[in-house]
Scaffold this motif. Sequence first.
Motif, PDB file in Angstrom:
ATOM      1  N   GLN A   1       0.845  -1.194   0.000  1.00 60.41           N
ATOM      2  CA  GLN A   1       0.000   0.000   0.000  1.00 60.41           C
ATOM      3  C   GLN A   1       0.881   1.245   0.000  1.00 60.41           C
ATOM      4  N   VAL A   2       0.544   2.195  -0.843  1.00 59.35           N
ATOM      5  CA  VAL A   2       1.330   3.424  -0.942  1.00 59.35           C
ATOM      6  C   VAL A   2       1.022   4.344   0.229  1.00 59.35           C
ATOM      7  N   GLN A   3       2.058   4.992   0.727  1.00 63.09           N
ATOM      8  CA  GLN A   3       1.889   6.054   1.717  1.00 63.09           C
ATOM      9  C   GLN A   3       2.552   7.314   1.189  1.00 63.09           C
ATOM     10  N   PHE A   4       1.938   8.457   1.508  1.00 65.11           N
ATOM     11  CA  PHE A   4       2.464   9.737   1.050  1.00 65.11           C
ATOM     12  C   PHE A   4       2.934  10.571   2.230  1.00 65.11           C
ATOM     13  N   VAL A   5       4.073  11.240   2.058  1.00 64.09           N
ATOM     14  CA  VAL A   5       4.606  12.135   3.076  1.00 64.09           C
ATOM     15  C   VAL A   5       4.820  13.500   2.427  1.00 64.09           C
ATOM     16  N   GLU A   6       4.073  14.489   2.920  1.00 62.19           N
ATOM     17  CA  GLU A   6       4.158  15.837   2.389  1.00 62.19           C
ATOM     18  C   GLU A   6       5.178  16.660   3.172  1.00 62.19           C
ATOM     19  N   SER A   7       5.854  17.581   2.483  1.00 62.32           N
ATOM     20  CA  SER A   7       6.823  18.462   3.134  1.00 62.32           C
ATOM     21  C   SER A   7       6.936  19.748   2.346  1.00 62.32           C
ATOM     22  N   GLY A   8       7.593  20.735   2.959  1.00 62.63           N
ATOM     23  CA  GLY A   8       7.867  21.988   2.267  1.00 62.63           C
ATOM     24  C   GLY A   8       7.003  23.157   2.692  1.00 62.63           C
ATOM     25  N   GLY A   9       6.054  22.924   3.577  1.00 60.45           N
ATOM     26  CA  GLY A   9       5.213  24.015   4.033  1.00 60.45           C
ATOM     27  C   GLY A   9       5.962  24.958   4.958  1.00 60.45           C
ATOM     28  N   GLY A  10       5.281  26.036   5.335  1.00 61.47           N
ATOM     29  CA  GLY A  10       5.882  26.996   6.248  1.00 61.47           C
ATOM     30  C   GLY A  10       5.109  28.285   6.269  1.00 61.47           C
ATOM     31  N   LEU A  11       5.727  29.283   6.872  1.00 62.64           N
ATOM     32  CA  LEU A  11       5.148  30.622   6.971  1.00 62.64           C
ATOM     33  C   LEU A  11       5.784  31.497   5.885  1.00 62.64           C
ATOM     34  N   VAL A  12       4.946  32.144   5.111  1.00 59.25           N
ATOM     35  CA  VAL A  12       5.445  32.984   4.034  1.00 59.25           C
ATOM     36  C   VAL A  12       4.604  34.247   3.950  1.00 59.25           C
ATOM     37  N   GLN A  13       5.206  35.328   3.518  1.00 57.76           N
ATOM     38  CA  GLN A  13       4.484  36.584   3.361  1.00 57.76           C
ATOM     39  C   GLN A  13       3.653  36.570   2.079  1.00 57.76           C
ATOM     40  N   PRO A  14       2.589  37.353   2.046  1.00 54.91           N
ATOM     41  CA  PRO A  14       1.809  37.451   0.801  1.00 54.91           C
ATOM     42  C   PRO A  14       2.702  37.809  -0.375  1.00 54.91           C
ATOM     43  N   GLY A  15       2.457  37.144  -1.484  1.00 58.24           N
ATOM     44  CA  GLY A  15       3.282  37.335  -2.663  1.00 58.24           C
ATOM     45  C   GLY A  15       4.471  36.406  -2.741  1.00 58.24           C
ATOM     46  N   GLY A  16       4.731  35.680  -1.680  1.00 57.39           N
ATOM     47  CA  GLY A  16       5.882  34.781  -1.646  1.00 57.39           C
ATOM     48  C   GLY A  16       5.621  33.452  -2.333  1.00 57.39           C
ATOM     49  N   SER A  17       6.630  32.591  -2.272  1.00 58.54           N
ATOM     50  CA  SER A  17       6.564  31.287  -2.949  1.00 58.54           C
ATOM     51  C   SER A  17       6.971  30.164  -2.005  1.00 58.54           C
ATOM     52  N   LEU A  18       6.419  28.998  -2.279  1.00 57.07           N
ATOM     53  CA  LEU A  18       6.820  27.775  -1.602  1.00 57.07           C
ATOM     54  C   LEU A  18       6.754  26.635  -2.614  1.00 57.07           C
ATOM     55  N   ARG A  19       7.559  25.611  -2.363  1.00 59.25           N
ATOM     56  CA  ARG A  19       7.495  24.403  -3.184  1.00 59.25           C
ATOM     57  C   ARG A  19       7.231  23.219  -2.272  1.00 59.25           C
ATOM     58  N   LEU A  20       6.092  22.588  -2.462  1.00 61.09           N
ATOM     59  CA  LEU A  20       5.729  21.421  -1.678  1.00 61.09           C
ATOM     60  C   LEU A  20       6.170  20.154  -2.388  1.00 61.09           C
ATOM     61  N   SER A  21       6.539  19.158  -1.595  1.00 62.01           N
ATOM     62  CA  SER A  21       6.914  17.853  -2.140  1.00 62.01           C
ATOM     63  C   SER A  21       6.058  16.775  -1.500  1.00 62.01           C
ATOM     64  N   CYS A  22       5.769  15.755  -2.275  1.00 60.98           N
ATOM     65  CA  CYS A  22       5.006  14.610  -1.792  1.00 60.98           C
ATOM     66  C   CYS A  22       5.779  13.366  -2.180  1.00 60.98           C
ATOM     67  N   ALA A  23       6.362  12.715  -1.195  1.00 56.09           N
ATOM     68  CA  ALA A  23       7.150  11.513  -1.439  1.00 56.09           C
ATOM     69  C   ALA A  23       6.303  10.281  -1.166  1.00 56.09           C
ATOM     70  N   ALA A  24       6.284   9.376  -2.118  1.00 53.00           N
ATOM     71  CA  ALA A  24       5.509   8.139  -1.965  1.00 53.00           C
ATOM     72  C   ALA A  24       6.417   7.002  -1.529  1.00 53.00           C
ATOM     73  N   SER A  25       5.885   6.160  -0.666  1.00 51.47           N
ATOM     74  CA  SER A  25       6.669   5.023  -0.189  1.00 51.47           C
ATOM     75  C   SER A  25       6.747   3.915  -1.228  1.00 51.47           C
ATOM     76  N   GLY A  26       5.822   3.944  -2.174  1.00 51.16           N
ATOM     77  CA  GLY A  26       5.836   2.957  -3.234  1.00 51.16           C
ATOM     78  C   GLY A  26       5.758   3.636  -4.586  1.00 51.16           C
ATOM     79  N   SER A  27       5.616   2.850  -5.612  1.00 47.74           N
ATOM     80  CA  SER A  27       5.563   3.399  -6.954  1.00 47.74           C
ATOM     81  C   SER A  27       4.256   4.141  -7.210  1.00 47.74           C
ATOM     82  N   ILE A  28       4.370   5.320  -7.791  1.00 47.16           N
ATOM     83  CA  ILE A  28       3.172   6.069  -8.172  1.00 47.16           C
ATOM     84  C   ILE A  28       2.887   5.920  -9.656  1.00 47.16           C
ATOM     85  N   PHE A  29       3.736   5.166 -10.347  1.00 46.44           N
ATOM     86  CA  PHE A  29       3.554   5.066 -11.781  1.00 46.44           C
ATOM     87  C   PHE A  29       2.203   4.464 -12.135  1.00 46.44           C
TER      88      PHE A  29
END
Length: 115
Positions: A1-29
Amino acid sequence: QVQFVESGGGLVQPGGSLRLSCAASGSIFSIYAMGWYRQAPGKQRELVARITRGGSTIYADSVKGRFTISRDNAKNTVYLQMNGLKPDDTAVYYCNSAPSVAAYWGQGTQVTVSS
């Protein structure tokens, strides 16, 4: 069974940028479409971006032109590049298949947009 782990969040000012990542424990293909979802306090979880195995994308109107979803099947990872962030983007962000599968929900990553 696939599990997902999200990361990359945080506190940012309006107009700013963030890049979120989602790593899967198994194949997402084998998962035809992956999505990024978000849930703000007091609101229902909503789909904000979706990408198919072949790279076709759709976005919620509220994020169109500001967010970009991508996936790397070789790395079993899905990304969400968020630019031009607004206070209304504040939420916990999750990844899952699209349509979602209950067993795949992870802990999410908090994004807070505030000055």
